[in-house]
Scaffold this active site. Structure first.
Site, PDB file in Angstrom:
ATOM      1  N   HIS A  63     -24.272  25.410  20.730  1.00 18.55           N
ATOM      2  CA  HIS A  63     -24.496  26.227  19.538  1.00 18.55           C
ATOM      3  C   HIS A  63     -23.755  27.556  19.576  1.00 18.55           C
ATOM      4  O   HIS A  63     -23.916  28.381  18.691  1.00 18.55           O
ATOM      5  CB  HIS A  63     -26.000  26.479  19.358  1.00 18.55           C
ATOM      6  CG  HIS A  63     -26.721  25.301  18.768  1.00 18.55           C
ATOM      7  ND1 HIS A  63     -26.623  24.039  19.306  1.00 18.55           N
ATOM      8  CD2 HIS A  63     -27.523  25.192  17.679  1.00 18.55           C
ATOM      9  CE1 HIS A  63     -27.349  23.197  18.586  1.00 18.55           C
ATOM     10  NE2 HIS A  63     -27.902  23.875  17.582  1.00 18.55           N
ATOM     11  N   GLU A  92     -22.794  18.966   6.106  1.00 15.22           N
ATOM     12  CA  GLU A  92     -21.831  20.068   6.001  1.00 15.22           C
ATOM     13  C   GLU A  92     -20.518  19.634   5.354  1.00 15.22           C
ATOM     14  O   GLU A  92     -19.923  20.375   4.568  1.00 15.22           O
ATOM     15  CB  GLU A  92     -21.546  20.654   7.389  1.00 15.22           C
ATOM     16  CG  GLU A  92     -22.735  21.340   8.046  1.00 15.22           C
ATOM     17  CD  GLU A  92     -23.646  20.351   8.770  1.00 15.22           C
ATOM     18  OE1 GLU A  92     -23.329  19.135   8.806  1.00 15.22           O
ATOM     19  OE2 GLU A  92     -24.685  20.790   9.316  1.00 15.22           O
ATOM     20  N   HIS A  98       0.832  -1.219   0.000  1.00 11.26           N
ATOM     21  CA  HIS A  98       0.000   0.000   0.000  1.00 11.26           C
ATOM     22  C   HIS A  98       0.862   1.264   0.000  1.00 11.26           C
ATOM     23  O   HIS A  98       0.680   2.125  -0.847  1.00 11.26           O
ATOM     24  CB  HIS A  98      -0.936   0.029   1.218  1.00 11.26           C
ATOM     25  CG  HIS A  98      -1.407   1.406   1.563  1.00 11.26           C
ATOM     26  ND1 HIS A  98      -2.540   1.954   1.013  1.00 11.26           N
ATOM     27  CD2 HIS A  98      -0.862   2.382   2.345  1.00 11.26           C
ATOM     28  CE1 HIS A  98      -2.679   3.205   1.466  1.00 11.26           C
ATOM     29  NE2 HIS A  98      -1.685   3.485   2.279  1.00 11.26           N
TER      30      HIS A  98
HETATM   31  C1  LIG Z   1      -8.893  11.393   6.065  1.00 12.64           C
HETATM   32  C2  LIG Z   1      -7.706  10.498   5.949  1.00 12.64           C
HETATM   33  N1  LIG Z   1      -7.461   9.620   6.923  1.00 12.64           N
HETATM   34  C3  LIG Z   1      -6.378   8.825   6.854  1.00 12.64           C
HETATM   35  C4  LIG Z   1      -5.516   8.910   5.806  1.00 12.64           C
HETATM   36  C5  LIG Z   1      -4.263   8.058   5.763  1.00 12.64           C
HETATM   37  N2  LIG Z   1      -4.415   7.014   4.736  1.00 12.64           N
HETATM   38  C6  LIG Z   1      -3.907   7.169   3.503  1.00 12.64           C
HETATM   39  S1  LIG Z   1      -4.267   5.882   2.505  1.00 12.64           S
HETATM   40  C7  LIG Z   1      -5.090   5.075   3.740  1.00 12.64           C
HETATM   41  C8  LIG Z   1      -5.714   3.740   3.490  1.00 12.64           C
HETATM   42  C9  LIG Z   1      -6.573   3.809   2.321  1.00 12.64           C
HETATM   43  O1  LIG Z   1      -7.038   2.566   1.969  1.00 12.64           O
HETATM   44  P1  LIG Z   1      -7.615   2.381   0.509  1.00 12.64           P
HETATM   45  O2  LIG Z   1      -8.468   3.520   0.158  1.00 12.64           O
HETATM   46  O3  LIG Z   1      -8.240   1.044   0.473  1.00 12.64           O
HETATM   47  O4  LIG Z   1      -6.343   2.452  -0.408  1.00 12.64           O
HETATM   48  P2  LIG Z   1      -5.423   1.233  -0.882  1.00 12.64           P
HETATM   49  O5  LIG Z   1      -4.680   0.749   0.322  1.00 12.64           O
HETATM   50  O6  LIG Z   1      -6.331   0.196  -1.416  1.00 12.64           O
HETATM   51  O7  LIG Z   1      -4.514   1.846  -1.888  1.00 12.64           O
HETATM   52  C10 LIG Z   1      -5.083   5.831   4.900  1.00 12.64           C
HETATM   53  C11 LIG Z   1      -5.716   5.393   6.162  1.00 12.64           C
HETATM   54  C12 LIG Z   1      -5.813   9.849   4.799  1.00 12.64           C
HETATM   55  N3  LIG Z   1      -5.031  10.028   3.748  1.00 12.64           N
HETATM   56  N4  LIG Z   1      -6.924  10.604   4.877  1.00 12.64           N
END
Ligand SMILES: Cc1ncc(C[n+]2csc(CCOP(=O)(O)OP(=O)(O)O)c2C)c(N)n1
Ligand SMILES: [Mg+2]
Length: 639
Positions: A451, A389, A242
């Site tokens: 609020h 929002e 990943h």
């Molecule tokens: C709001 C947010 N939370 C956490 C992250 C950190 N993060 C980046 S990729 C990822 C996992 C994403 O999984 P997926 O969408 O399945 O991507 P894949 O591993 O399949 O490429 C995380 C938790 C982020 N970029 N944005």
């Protein structure tokens, strides 16, 4: 794989897993052309999982956009065209900044709305492009995707096609660690059409996209079963791939398994040819589009002229004066004055659209002479986001990015946190979206501390490049809107009052232009012993406190500072002249610490450090010391 390896940082898994889907989309369906990357008729492509940026950069490279192999070799390096996550403005062809998961999906919904609105408004179906967005497990776990998909389904945005990288992997491991949701059922219940395919089978990808682009009544989700890190013999389908380079040995093993030469950054000439052919075909589409545009311009020159003005976001030269006149001179709540201004803005600025997250009876952002934008009426200029929002923020960004439109969305200031990330991204992208917040202080009264914003102005001001306007009367409210509609290098947010405000004692000859300098002397006092800098509703409180102090023999100057960011951009001489040389105090019903930059001392910052209380507003103000008498007392004590 090579770029991530060279950078020794990045995410190879998603680009490798989604390469098949992206290749079919880009070579057979997506309308794009490097000849004019901003061609208004192009389809939009959003990579919502921004960590997969190398997929987008590779596509742009193969597509002939100005992303060279050298740029790919500079992945994640300072000032490169290939930053870690796609950044709007850094790389030609990147339609939006993505990285915070779910945002790109929200942007895509906004772009799809914009395409529908633009096409209906100017009665030209050539302006109704499609929006393709890829999402991962992470995007769909984020709540914003629920909100945005719900609205997209309700609005029947058939020009929106979402490709779900259904690889069952996120950072910590397989998705069964944290979810067992039926994505298909979820989207079906939200009014989408859903297909499920093998995301490595080009024939299935082609057929699914063909069905999706033919649809006319619903947004389209294609769940693409893929293998993360596809091609890597030892790391595919693991979370290891990943977010870390494969490692030199595994890169070599992958190339071997795929039958590629060992050479770094090798591109199959056949792949280049296929992309070049797609580029040529797309260029033909663009030329045909331009021909049809010319014919349209000849047929309906007035409409075409207004479309060009819309696209260029042109403003009348006397926007401020007209908006000041529209605000009216009657004392009122700034939310009501803003409501007056908005009606005029809608007349003068065709790209202006406005909506709220189910609060427009309170926030007054409805465009009265217009219908609502719905599944049936695409010409409506008032947007109903529902109580969503977070999606509202991302959708506003998407509408803005699509071009032409200058959208605004509203809710209560205390809920600004629900859309903080979109505001941050608008600021980072330098795009002119407007975020309107009313009920901007403890003066909300009876609804109580849940609020009553306290820390919100301070936390909004902490976002770089976000301009926070807190006007004190009609003229300042008109200035706030003038700034919001004229600024081109970032968003504007407004904090407006629920309660009525008195008339301010502007000197003769004062013009609202002074408010556009961010801060100005409202009441001067020869030999002033103190200057009180105040914003919004507390400006009139400062005026009252100053007059009590003057009666007691302490002359005090009052500065109204509706937009600190604009004030800080003024030449030093102006700032010094406004602030004067006496002791400086600040007065704002919110966290005070931030004002130390002007006062130099926290005990000269009169604000609110605790949560408020539920009671009639007047009693809340008295309880927390926001009366002219108590403010005067504090100033005297500190002096
Ligand atoms: C709001 C947010 N939370 C956490 C992250 C950190 N993060 C980046 S990729 C990822 C996992 C994403 O999984 P997926 O969408 O399945 O991507 P894949 O591993 O399949 O490429 C995380 C938790 C982020 N970029 N944005
Ligand atoms: Mg995944």
């Amino acid at each position: 794989m090579d770029a991530v390896q060279k950078a020794d940082s990045g995410h190879p898994g998603m680009p490798m897993g989604m390469a098949d889907v992206a290749a079919v989309l880009w070579t057979q369906f997506l309308k794009w052309t490097p000849q004019d990357p901003n061609w208004p008729g192009r389809d939009r492509f959003v990579l919502s999982g921004g960590h997969g940026s190398m997929l987008l950069y590779s596509l742009l490279h193969l597509g002939g956009f100005p992303v060279s192999l050298d740029d790919l070799k500079q992945f994640r390096q300072l000032h490169s065209r290939t930053p870690g996550h796609p950044e709007y403005g850094d790389t030609v062809g990147v339609e939006t900044t993505t990285g915070p998961l779910g945002q790109g999906f929200g942007n895509a919904v906004g772009m799809a709305i914009a395409a529908e609105m633009e096409s209906a408004r100017f009665q030209n179906t050539n302006l109704r492009n499609r929006v393709f967005v890829t999402v991962g497990d992470g995007d769909l776990m984020e709540g914003i995707s629920y909100e945005a998909a719900s609205l997209a389904g309700h609005l029947k945005l058939a020009n929106l096609i979402c490709l779900f990288d259904d690889n069952g992997i996120t950072i910590e491991g397989h998705t069964d660690l944290a979810t067992s949701e039926d994505i298909k059922a979820r989207f079906l219940s939200q009014g989408w059409a859903v297909q499920s395919i093998d995301g490595h089978d080009h024939d299935q990808i082609h057929k699914a996209l063909q069905a999706a682009v033919a649809a006319t009544d619903k947004p389209q989700l294609i769940c693409c079963r893929t293998t993360i890190g596809k091609g890597s013999p030892n790391k595919a389908n693991t979370h290891d791939v990943h977010g870390a380079p494969l490692g030199k040995d595994e890169v070599a093993a992958t190339k071997k398994a795929l039958g590629m030469p060992a050479e770094d950054f090798w591109v199959d000439p056949q792949v280049r040819t296929i992309f070049q052919q797609a580029a040529a075909k797309n260029e033909q589409l663009r030329l045909r589009w331009l021909g049809e545009l010319q014919a349209w311009e000849a047929k309906v020159p007035d409409v075409a002229r207004s479309w060009r003005a819309f696209r260029a976001r042109t403003m009348p030269g006397d926007l401020l004066e007209q908006l000041v006149a529209a605000a009216g001179a009657e004392p009122a709540a700034t939310r009501a004055l803003s409501g007056n201004v908005i009606q005029k803005a809608a007349e003068l600025v065709p790209g202006f659209t406005s909506g709220s997250a189910d609060l427009d009876p309170s926030t007054k952002t409805r465009i009265k002479k217009s219908t609502s934008f719905t599944a049936k009426d695409r010409t409506g200029r008032t947007l109903h986001f529902g109580i969503r929002e977070h999606a509202m923020g991302a959708i506003l960004n998407g509408i803005t990015l699509h071009g032409g439109f200058l959208p605004a969305g509203s809710t209560f200031l205390v809920f600004a946190d629900y859309m903080r990330t979109p505001m941050r991204l608008a600021s980072l992208m330098k795009i002119p979206a407007t975020f309107v917040f009313t009920h901007d202080s403890l003066m909300v009264g009876e609804d109580g501390p849940t609020h009553q914003p306290v820390e919100h102005l301070a936390t909004l001001r902490a976002i770089p490049n976000l301009h926070v306007f807190r006007p004190a009367d009609g003229a300042e409210t008109a200035a706030a809107w003038t700034h919001a509609l004229s600024r081109r290098d970032g968003p504007v947010t407004m904090a407006l009052t629920r309660q009525n405000l008195p008339k301010l004692p502007h000197t003769a000859g004062w013009s609202a232009r002074e408010a556009l300098r961010g801060g100005y002397v409202l009441v001067d006092a020869p030999g002033a012993k103190a200057t009180i800098v105040a914003t919004g509703a507390e400006v009139s409180l400062a005026v009252d406190a100053a007059s009590q102090l003057a009666q007691k023999g302490t002359p005090v100057r009052v500065v109204s500072m509706p937009c600190v960011e604009l004030f800080l951009q003024q030449p030093e001489s102006y700032r010094k002249q406004v602030l004067g040389s006496a002791a400086i105090f600040s007065l704002e019903m919110g966290r005070p610490e931030w004002w130390c930059q002007f006062t130099g001392r926290l005990d000269r910052c009169i604000g609110q450090t605790t949560f408020g209380a539920s009671a009639p507003a007047k009693l809340v103000a008295e309880h927390f010391g926001f009366t002219a008498g108590k403010v005067a007392e504090r100033v005297l004590k500190a002096l």
